[in-house]
Motif scaffolding. Structure first.
Motif, PDB file in Angstrom:
ATOM      1  N   GLN A  85      -1.850   8.317   6.299  1.00 51.59           N
ATOM      2  CA  GLN A  85      -0.880   7.881   7.302  1.00 51.59           C
ATOM      3  C   GLN A  85      -1.202   6.500   7.865  1.00 51.59           C
ATOM      4  O   GLN A  85      -0.453   5.994   8.702  1.00 51.59           O
TER       5      GLN A  85
ATOM      6  N   LYS B 192      10.092   7.358   4.744  1.00 52.89           N
ATOM      7  CA  LYS B 192       9.830   8.465   5.674  1.00 52.89           C
ATOM      8  C   LYS B 192       8.337   8.732   5.819  1.00 52.89           C
ATOM      9  O   LYS B 192       7.874   9.868   5.722  1.00 52.89           O
ATOM     10  N   SER B 193       7.576   7.642   6.043  1.00 54.82           N
ATOM     11  CA  SER B 193       6.130   7.739   6.152  1.00 54.82           C
ATOM     12  C   SER B 193       5.647   6.960   7.368  1.00 54.82           C
ATOM     13  O   SER B 193       6.334   6.059   7.870  1.00 54.82           O
TER      14      SER B 193
ATOM     15  N   LYS C 259      -2.942  11.489   0.080  1.00 56.30           N
ATOM     16  CA  LYS C 259      -2.129  11.514   1.285  1.00 56.30           C
ATOM     17  C   LYS C 259      -2.801  10.684   2.359  1.00 56.30           C
ATOM     18  O   LYS C 259      -4.021  10.776   2.561  1.00 56.30           O
TER      19      LYS C 259
ATOM     20  N   ASP D 296       5.836   8.275   0.080  1.00 58.31           N
ATOM     21  CA  ASP D 296       6.973   9.127   0.413  1.00 58.31           C
ATOM     22  C   ASP D 296       6.466  10.311   1.236  1.00 58.31           C
ATOM     23  O   ASP D 296       5.677  11.115   0.746  1.00 58.31           O
ATOM     24  N   HIS D 297       6.907  10.382   2.498  1.00 60.33           N
ATOM     25  CA  HIS D 297       6.428  11.440   3.398  1.00 60.33           C
ATOM     26  C   HIS D 297       4.891  11.471   3.434  1.00 60.33           C
ATOM     27  O   HIS D 297       4.269  12.541   3.378  1.00 60.33           O
ATOM     28  N   ASP D 298       4.286  10.287   3.512  1.00 59.26           N
ATOM     29  CA  ASP D 298       2.834  10.088   3.611  1.00 59.26           C
ATOM     30  C   ASP D 298       2.077  10.436   2.335  1.00 59.26           C
ATOM     31  O   ASP D 298       0.847  10.404   2.322  1.00 59.26           O
ATOM     32  N   GLU D 299       2.779  10.767   1.249  1.00 54.95           N
ATOM     33  CA  GLU D 299       2.146  10.997  -0.051  1.00 54.95           C
ATOM     34  C   GLU D 299       2.162   9.679  -0.835  1.00 54.95           C
ATOM     35  O   GLU D 299       3.229   9.107  -1.077  1.00 54.95           O
TER      36      GLU D 299
END
Length: 370
Positions: free
Chosen positions: A71, A103-104, A69, A141-144
């Protein structure tokens, strides 16, 4: 990741994940987890080889190299430099990197690909090239972050035998999943009255003959540092386990399509289990012997020219099924519910929508025809 077990993600058209999971479980793969657009299994490199070679419904086989993970681009670069690329690639191996961000906080696909490319070049001394056959896929995806290696190379529907194709051909992997979804197991006759280049017929015959779908092609994993050619050739040379000698039949009004189908079947080594004949749908006769399946991919979507003529073909298909195919089951795929209804057939099941080349198709399946 040379020795341990890791996640392996097999892709397929959204809507057919359960069919792919069923095939994997039947072939002895453990912990099959369906997800959006594919199925995850746990395994090692021998499982990667076997999945590419033996699984009929997968579009690609992705080996998950790393997951974490983050960002920020600097953190992505640092993590990517710690990923063991040097255990995967020989120095100088051409590699391309493709990234998608959703979405990240990291939102720029190109910047993400650039950071991972630099890490691979530094740690594995690989050659980063947009023309490379070896592809690393970066999904954020969503910071993953998931870093995966495409072990297939060319998509797996390219079996290596179909040199001749009809207009708007059905992909072999999709045909295989449709057959599994309707419950066809290779032990009964199969007939396609609008066979085009013979995809349904040839896939069914290969299933009956127990022939591995990837036996006539090469794969990207053969160029990895983890590849053991002797072990893979032992796997590839395993004798087939035939299920039946059921004959699979194809018909089409286009003589060119019939010629192509016969040539494709010969290259696929199933000419002894297939028969192709030219003829109009209205002249289709019931084959001798036990009932089986009629499975077809009639015109729809962009393949529709004269819409009234296409509706007439669907209507004729239904009439022939009801009049001549008592005891058989029928299945068709189409984007248009009205066309399916034009057959006048009673459908026991209608599948959920399946993504197919930008279209949403459904599988319409009857019970045994009266």
């Amino acid at each position: 990741m040379t020795q341990e077990r890791f996640d392996i993600f097999l892709t397929c058209p959204p809507g057919l994940e359960s069919a792919l999971a069923s095939e994997l479980a039947e072939n002895g793969f453990a912990k099959c987890r369906p997800g959006q657009g594919g199925v995850t299994i746990k395994g090692g490199w021998s499982d990667v080889w076997r999945a590419n070679l033996q699984i009929r419904g997968a579009t690609r086989v992705l080996a998950v190299v790393d997951q974490f993970k983050t960002q920020h681009l600097n953190s992505l670069a640092q993590h990517a430099r710690q990923t063991p690329w040097q255990t995967l690639f020989h120095p100088g191996t051409p590699v391309k990197v493709e990234a998608t961000c959703r979405k990240s906080r990291i939102y720029h696909d190109g910047a993400a690909a650039e950071r991972v490319s630099d890490a691979i070049a530094r740690t594995a001394l690989a050659e980063i090239s947009d023309d490379a056959d070896m592809t690393v896929r970066v999904r954020i995806d969503h910071d993953e972050v998931t870093l995966s290696l495409d072990t297939s190379g060319e998509p797996l529907h390219k079996r290596g035998y179909k040199q001749a194709v009809a207009k708007a051909p059905l992909r072999e992997t999709l045909a295989a999943l449709v057959l599994r979804e309707i419950g066809y197991d290779g032990r009964a006759p199969l007939l396609d009255p609008m066979c085009g280049s013979g995809t349904f017929v040839i896939e069914a015959a290969q299933l009956a003959a127990g022939l591995a779908p990837g036996r006539a092609r090469s794969f990207a994993f053969e160029r990895l540092a983890t590849f053991d050619r002797n072990a893979f050739m032992t796997l590839r040379n395993q004798p087939p386990h035939a299920r039946s000698q059921a004959i699979c039949l194809g018909f089409d009004r286009d003589p060119g399509a019939i010629r192509m189908s016969g040539e494709n079947a010969e290259r696929a080594e199933v000419s002894d289990l297939t028969q192709f004949s030219e003829g109009a749908l209205k002249d289709l006769a019931r084959p001798d012997g036990a009932p089986g399946w009629v499975v077809t991919n009639p015109p729809y979507g962009a393949r529709i020219g004269d819409k009234s003529a296409v509706f007439s073909a669907y209507k004729a298909f239904g009439e022939v099924m009801r009049e001549r195919f008592s005891g058989w089951r029928a299945a068709l795929i189409t984007t248009d519910d009205k066309m399916a209804k034009a057959t006048g057939l009673a459908f026991d099941t209608i599948s959920a929508p399946i993504d197919h080349g930008g279209l949403k198709i459904r599988i319409y399946v009857t019970g045994a025809l009266k």
